[in-house]
Scaffold this motif. Structure first.
Motif, PDB file in Angstrom:
ATOM      1  N   SER A 107     -19.000  21.816  -0.488  1.00 37.81           N
ATOM      2  CA  SER A 107     -18.747  20.370  -0.448  1.00 37.81           C
ATOM      3  C   SER A 107     -19.705  19.593  -1.336  1.00 37.81           C
ATOM      4  O   SER A 107     -20.813  20.043  -1.626  1.00 37.81           O
ATOM      5  N   PHE A 108     -19.233  18.426  -1.744  1.00 41.97           N
ATOM      6  CA  PHE A 108     -20.050  17.423  -2.413  1.00 41.97           C
ATOM      7  C   PHE A 108     -20.174  16.228  -1.476  1.00 41.97           C
ATOM      8  O   PHE A 108     -19.183  15.808  -0.873  1.00 41.97           O
ATOM      9  N   THR A 109     -21.378  15.664  -1.375  1.00 42.34           N
ATOM     10  CA  THR A 109     -21.564  14.415  -0.652  1.00 42.34           C
ATOM     11  C   THR A 109     -22.303  13.455  -1.569  1.00 42.34           C
ATOM     12  O   THR A 109     -23.440  13.714  -1.964  1.00 42.34           O
ATOM     13  N   LEU A 110     -21.647  12.347  -1.905  1.00 45.58           N
ATOM     14  CA  LEU A 110     -22.196  11.350  -2.812  1.00 45.58           C
ATOM     15  C   LEU A 110     -22.655  10.128  -2.021  1.00 45.58           C
ATOM     16  O   LEU A 110     -22.445  10.040  -0.812  1.00 45.58           O
ATOM     17  N   ILE A 111     -23.273   9.174  -2.721  1.00 43.40           N
ATOM     18  CA  ILE A 111     -23.733   7.959  -2.047  1.00 43.40           C
ATOM     19  C   ILE A 111     -23.214   6.732  -2.777  1.00 43.40           C
ATOM     20  O   ILE A 111     -23.184   6.696  -4.013  1.00 43.40           O
ATOM     21  N   SER A 112     -22.768   5.742  -1.996  1.00 48.47           N
ATOM     22  CA  SER A 112     -22.392   4.440  -2.559  1.00 48.47           C
ATOM     23  C   SER A 112     -23.210   3.383  -1.824  1.00 48.47           C
ATOM     24  O   SER A 112     -24.427   3.472  -1.795  1.00 48.47           O
ATOM     25  N   GLY A 113     -22.580   2.393  -1.215  1.00 48.84           N
ATOM     26  CA  GLY A 113     -23.316   1.375  -0.484  1.00 48.84           C
ATOM     27  C   GLY A 113     -22.409   0.244  -0.063  1.00 48.84           C
ATOM     28  O   GLY A 113     -21.288   0.092  -0.559  1.00 48.84           O
ATOM     29  N   ILE A 114     -22.893  -0.582   0.834  1.00 47.48           N
ATOM     30  CA  ILE A 114     -22.078  -1.610   1.485  1.00 47.48           C
ATOM     31  C   ILE A 114     -21.487  -2.660   0.541  1.00 47.48           C
ATOM     32  O   ILE A 114     -20.426  -3.229   0.849  1.00 47.48           O
ATOM     33  N   ALA A 177     -32.523   7.458   9.646  1.00 45.03           N
ATOM     34  CA  ALA A 177     -32.163   8.661  10.396  1.00 45.03           C
ATOM     35  C   ALA A 177     -30.656   8.732  10.635  1.00 45.03           C
ATOM     36  O   ALA A 177     -30.061   9.815  10.615  1.00 45.03           O
ATOM     37  N   GLU A 178     -30.021   7.566  10.849  1.00 43.39           N
ATOM     38  CA  GLU A 178     -28.572   7.538  11.050  1.00 43.39           C
ATOM     39  C   GLU A 178     -27.845   7.902   9.762  1.00 43.39           C
ATOM     40  O   GLU A 178     -26.829   8.609   9.778  1.00 43.39           O
ATOM     41  N   VAL A 179     -28.361   7.436   8.626  1.00 52.48           N
ATOM     42  CA  VAL A 179     -27.775   7.783   7.334  1.00 52.48           C
ATOM     43  C   VAL A 179     -27.901   9.288   7.099  1.00 52.48           C
ATOM     44  O   VAL A 179     -26.959   9.949   6.655  1.00 52.48           O
ATOM     45  N   ALA A 180     -29.055   9.853   7.432  1.00 50.61           N
ATOM     46  CA  ALA A 180     -29.254  11.294   7.260  1.00 50.61           C
ATOM     47  C   ALA A 180     -28.259  12.082   8.104  1.00 50.61           C
ATOM     48  O   ALA A 180     -27.722  13.106   7.657  1.00 50.61           O
ATOM     49  N   ARG A 181     -27.986  11.603   9.324  1.00 51.50           N
ATOM     50  CA  ARG A 181     -27.001  12.291  10.166  1.00 51.50           C
ATOM     51  C   ARG A 181     -25.613  12.235   9.551  1.00 51.50           C
ATOM     52  O   ARG A 181     -24.819  13.182   9.686  1.00 51.50           O
ATOM     53  N   VAL A 184     -25.348  15.006   7.166  1.00 51.45           N
ATOM     54  CA  VAL A 184     -25.133  16.264   7.890  1.00 51.45           C
ATOM     55  C   VAL A 184     -23.666  16.392   8.297  1.00 51.45           C
ATOM     56  O   VAL A 184     -23.060  17.458   8.147  1.00 51.45           O
ATOM     57  N   LYS A 185     -23.084  15.310   8.781  1.00 56.55           N
ATOM     58  CA  LYS A 185     -21.674  15.331   9.186  1.00 56.55           C
ATOM     59  C   LYS A 185     -20.788  15.720   8.012  1.00 56.55           C
ATOM     60  O   LYS A 185     -19.851  16.518   8.161  1.00 56.55           O
ATOM     61  N   SER A 186     -21.082  15.178   6.836  1.00 57.23           N
ATOM     62  CA  SER A 186     -20.281  15.503   5.660  1.00 57.23           C
ATOM     63  C   SER A 186     -20.459  16.955   5.246  1.00 57.23           C
ATOM     64  O   SER A 186     -19.495  17.651   4.953  1.00 57.23           O
ATOM     65  N   VAL A 187     -21.709  17.417   5.232  1.00 55.24           N
ATOM     66  CA  VAL A 187     -22.008  18.778   4.765  1.00 55.24           C
ATOM     67  C   VAL A 187     -21.478  19.829   5.732  1.00 55.24           C
ATOM     68  O   VAL A 187     -20.859  20.816   5.325  1.00 55.24           O
ATOM     69  N   GLU A 188     -21.702  19.635   7.012  1.00 52.14           N
ATOM     70  CA  GLU A 188     -21.377  20.668   7.995  1.00 52.14           C
ATOM     71  C   GLU A 188     -19.986  20.492   8.606  1.00 52.14           C
ATOM     72  O   GLU A 188     -19.488  21.405   9.274  1.00 52.14           O
ATOM     73  N   GLY A 189     -19.368  19.346   8.402  1.00 55.94           N
ATOM     74  CA  GLY A 189     -18.061  19.092   9.001  1.00 55.94           C
ATOM     75  C   GLY A 189     -16.918  19.615   8.161  1.00 55.94           C
ATOM     76  O   GLY A 189     -17.093  20.462   7.286  1.00 55.94           O
ATOM     77  N   ALA A 190     -15.726  19.075   8.405  1.00 56.79           N
ATOM     78  CA  ALA A 190     -14.525  19.545   7.717  1.00 56.79           C
ATOM     79  C   ALA A 190     -13.791  18.442   6.974  1.00 56.79           C
ATOM     80  O   ALA A 190     -12.796  18.698   6.305  1.00 56.79           O
ATOM     81  N   ALA A 191     -14.274  17.213   7.051  1.00 59.74           N
ATOM     82  CA  ALA A 191     -13.576  16.087   6.435  1.00 59.74           C
ATOM     83  C   ALA A 191     -13.688  16.126   4.919  1.00 59.74           C
ATOM     84  O   ALA A 191     -14.640  16.668   4.362  1.00 59.74           O
ATOM     85  N   THR A 192     -12.701  15.522   4.265  1.00 65.42           N
ATOM     86  CA  THR A 192     -12.768  15.375   2.812  1.00 65.42           C
ATOM     87  C   THR A 192     -12.065  14.087   2.406  1.00 65.42           C
ATOM     88  O   THR A 192     -11.179  13.588   3.107  1.00 65.42           O
ATOM     89  N   GLY A 193     -12.517  13.524   1.290  1.00 65.54           N
ATOM     90  CA  GLY A 193     -11.939  12.284   0.795  1.00 65.54           C
ATOM     91  C   GLY A 193     -12.282  11.077   1.648  1.00 65.54           C
ATOM     92  O   GLY A 193     -11.637  10.041   1.549  1.00 65.54           O
ATOM     93  N   GLN A 194     -13.351  11.198   2.445  1.00 64.23           N
ATOM     94  CA  GLN A 194     -13.718  10.137   3.384  1.00 64.23           C
ATOM     95  C   GLN A 194     -14.894   9.304   2.869  1.00 64.23           C
ATOM     96  O   GLN A 194     -15.786   9.817   2.205  1.00 64.23           O
ATOM     97  N   ILE A 195     -14.875   8.027   3.199  1.00 61.75           N
ATOM     98  CA  ILE A 195     -16.005   7.143   2.958  1.00 61.75           C
ATOM     99  C   ILE A 195     -16.640   6.884   4.311  1.00 61.75           C
ATOM    100  O   ILE A 195     -16.039   6.227   5.172  1.00 61.75           O
ATOM    101  N   LEU A 196     -17.809   7.424   4.545  1.00 63.12           N
ATOM    102  CA  LEU A 196     -18.490   7.280   5.829  1.00 63.12           C
ATOM    103  C   LEU A 196     -19.352   6.023   5.756  1.00 63.12           C
ATOM    104  O   LEU A 196     -20.441   6.033   5.179  1.00 63.12           O
TER     105      LEU A 196
END
Length: 199
Positions: A107-114, A177-181, A184-196
Motif C-alpha cells: 500500500s501507499f499512504t499519502l498526506i494532504s490536509g483540511i 497521535a490520532e493522525v498516526a493511528r 496505521v489504519k491505512s497501512v494495516e487495513g484493507a481500504a483503498t481509494g479513501q481520504i481519511l
C-alpha cells in the motif's frame, strides 16, 4: 512489514515512525538531510534511484510536503509551482516509480490536509495541492489493485498550533497521535481509494 517512511523528521513523521515501530514494523526512513536513505523526493532522478537502494517494500508512507500560506494576491506562479512540486508531484512520483518495488498486496499512504475540503484565507495553494493529491489517489486506486492507496487529510495539528493556528481560526485541531493511528489504519487495513479526514 517493511515500510518506507518519507518525511520521518517532521512533526507527523516522527509520530508515525514511533507508532509503526511500536507495532513491530521495520521502518526505513527517507529524508533530504537525515534518515536511513538520503533522497530529495522533489527530484525525479533521485526518486528513481531511491528504489535501487531500498529494494522491495510492503508499504510506502509519505508525511512530507511544504506549501506556502499567503493571501492569494501575494502568491506567485512560482509559489504554486513549488507547492505542487514539493507536496503533490513528489508524492505522485513516489507512487508512479514505486509500483514495481511494492509487494503485490502492498500500500501507499499519502498526506494532504483540511484546506482541500474546508478552505481558509491564505490557503489557496494548500487547497489546490491537497485536492490534487486526493484526486490522484482516487484515480490511482482503480488502476493499481490489488495494491492499495489512501490519503490522510488532517486538520491543523495540536502540536503545530503555535506556528499555524492563526491560519485556522475556529478549526478543531487534531492530536498528532490520532493522525498516526490513521496512518496505521491505512497501512494495516484493507481500504483503498479513501481520504481519511481528521477530524
Amino acid at each position: 512489514m517493511r515500510i518506507l517512511l518519507v518525511g520521518a523528521s517532521g512533526t507527523i513523521g516522527r509520530l508515525v515512525y514511533d507508532t509503526l515501530r511500536e507495532r513491530g514494523h521495520d521502518v526505513v526512513t527517507v529524508g533530504r538531510s537525515s534518515g536511513d536513505v538520503r533522497c530529495d523526493v522533489t527530484d525525479p532522478v533521485q526518486v528513481e534511484e531511491l528504489w535501487s537502494k531500498v529494494g522491495e517494500i510492503d508499504a510506502v508512507v509519505s508525511t512530507a510536503g511544504h506549501v506556502r500560506y499567503a493571501p492569494l494576491a501575494e502568491l506567485t506562479s512560482d509559489d504554486f509551482a513549488a507547492a505542487f512540486a514539493d507536496k503533490a508531484l513528489a508524492q505522485i512520483n513516489l507512487v508512479r516509480t514505486g509500483l514495481e518495488h511494492l509487494a503485490p498486496k502492498g500500500s501507499f499512504t499519502l498526506i494532504s490536509g483540511i484546506p482541500s475540503r474546508d478552505p481558509v484565507v491564505s490557503g489557496a495553494a494548500a487547497a489546490a495541492v491537497n485536492g490534487a493529491i486526493e484526486a490522484f489517489a482516487r484515480a490511482a486506486a482503480i488502476e493499481i489493485a490489488p495494491r492499495r492507496i489512501n490519503v490522510i487529510s488532517p486538520s491543523v495539528l495540536e502540536e503545530s498550533l503555535e506556528a499555524f493556528g492563526d491560519f485556522f481560526p475556529g478549526f478543531e485541531p487534531v492530536a498528532g497521535a490520532e493522525v498516526a493511528r490513521a496512518f496505521v489504519k491505512s497501512v494495516e487495513g484493507a481500504a483503498t481509494g479513501q481520504i481519511l479526514a481528521l477530524p
